[in-house]
Design an enzyme around this catalytic site. Structure first.
Site, PDB file in Angstrom:
ATOM      1  N   CYS A  45      19.572  46.116  -3.136  1.00 47.97           N
ATOM      2  CA  CYS A  45      19.665  44.823  -2.456  1.00 47.97           C
ATOM      3  C   CYS A  45      19.832  43.690  -3.467  1.00 47.97           C
ATOM      4  O   CYS A  45      20.585  42.745  -3.223  1.00 47.97           O
ATOM      5  CB  CYS A  45      18.434  44.606  -1.591  1.00 47.97           C
ATOM      6  SG  CYS A  45      18.331  45.772  -0.208  1.00 47.97           S
ATOM      7  N   HIS A  69      19.172  48.652   4.508  1.00 48.79           N
ATOM      8  CA  HIS A  69      18.010  47.820   4.190  1.00 48.79           C
ATOM      9  C   HIS A  69      18.158  46.443   4.844  1.00 48.79           C
ATOM     10  O   HIS A  69      19.268  45.966   5.068  1.00 48.79           O
ATOM     11  CB  HIS A  69      17.874  47.654   2.680  1.00 48.79           C
ATOM     12  CG  HIS A  69      17.429  48.892   1.987  1.00 48.79           C
ATOM     13  ND1 HIS A  69      16.860  48.868   0.730  1.00 48.79           N
ATOM     14  CD2 HIS A  69      17.460  50.198   2.356  1.00 48.79           C
ATOM     15  CE1 HIS A  69      16.562  50.094   0.363  1.00 48.79           C
ATOM     16  NE2 HIS A  69      16.921  50.928   1.333  1.00 48.79           N
ATOM     17  N   CYS A  81      14.791  45.646  -3.336  1.00 47.45           N
ATOM     18  CA  CYS A  81      15.008  46.782  -4.233  1.00 47.45           C
ATOM     19  C   CYS A  81      16.233  46.492  -5.104  1.00 47.45           C
ATOM     20  O   CYS A  81      16.936  45.499  -4.907  1.00 47.45           O
ATOM     21  CB  CYS A  81      15.220  48.061  -3.414  1.00 47.45           C
ATOM     22  SG  CYS A  81      16.826  48.141  -2.584  1.00 47.45           S
ATOM     23  N   GLU A 110      17.799  43.373   3.756  1.00 49.02           N
ATOM     24  CA  GLU A 110      18.593  42.394   3.014  1.00 49.02           C
ATOM     25  C   GLU A 110      20.085  42.726   3.076  1.00 49.02           C
ATOM     26  O   GLU A 110      20.917  41.834   3.264  1.00 49.02           O
ATOM     27  CB  GLU A 110      18.148  42.342   1.549  1.00 49.02           C
ATOM     28  CG  GLU A 110      16.690  41.974   1.358  1.00 49.02           C
ATOM     29  CD  GLU A 110      15.747  43.177   1.306  1.00 49.02           C
ATOM     30  OE1 GLU A 110      14.656  43.023   0.745  1.00 49.02           O
ATOM     31  OE2 GLU A 110      16.095  44.251   1.832  1.00 49.02           O
TER      32      GLU A 110
END
Length: 155
Positions: A83, A50, A80, A52
């Site tokens: 993260c 992801h 999410c 992040e």
């Protein structure tokens, strides 16, 4: 909108054009960008890829430290739960995001909202089965070993 948020959105849009998901992240310390990331699930079979997570990982590797408590994370989308956990573990105190989990769901990306809803449930009510199997052999008690080592090292 500030320039760091704009950059996160720019990264997200570029990523969509390249076949990826609409997520970009910019990590800033003392007004300077120290790392960026985009969601790379379309490039690598790695669910931790992801935006992040990648920005955090790059900054920590660059600094040689997990401590990012002096940083602000700018994300195109609301992080999410995975993260968010990395944000907590790295010490980041401020997250600025431009699109909510609800907006992501409207675009067909509903898993983050579903996971947040699952986490809010008691363990026994979650979709994933949790089984607790306590340590029997104390020589295998990694938590106790860690606690003892921490005392020895003055942590």
């Amino acid at each position: 909108m500030n320039s760091f948020s704009e950059r996160a959105l720019e990264l997200a849009c570029e990523n969509v054009e390249e076949g990826g998901h609409p997520f970009g992240a910019v990590l800033v310390s003392a007004g300077e960008v120290i790392a960026e990331g985009v969601n790379e699930l379309h490039k690598h079979p790695d669910v931790s890829g992801h935006a992040e997570m990648l920005a955090i990982r790059r900054a920590q590797q660059q600094r040689g430290s997990v401590d990012l408590s002096d940083c602000v994370l700018y994300a195109s989308g609301e992080p999410c739960s995975m993260c968010l956990t990395a944000i907590y573990f790295s010490g980041i105190q401020t997250v600025v995001y431009s699109q909510s989990v609800e907006e992501a769901a409207e675009a067909g990306l509903s898993l983050s909202g579903e996971v947040y809803a699952q986490i809010a449930q008691p363990k026994e009510s979650r979709r994933i089965t949790y089984e607790y199997e306590p340590v029997e052999d104390q020589e295998m008690n990694a938590m106790l070993l860690y606690a003892e080592k921490s005392v020895e090292q003055g942590r």
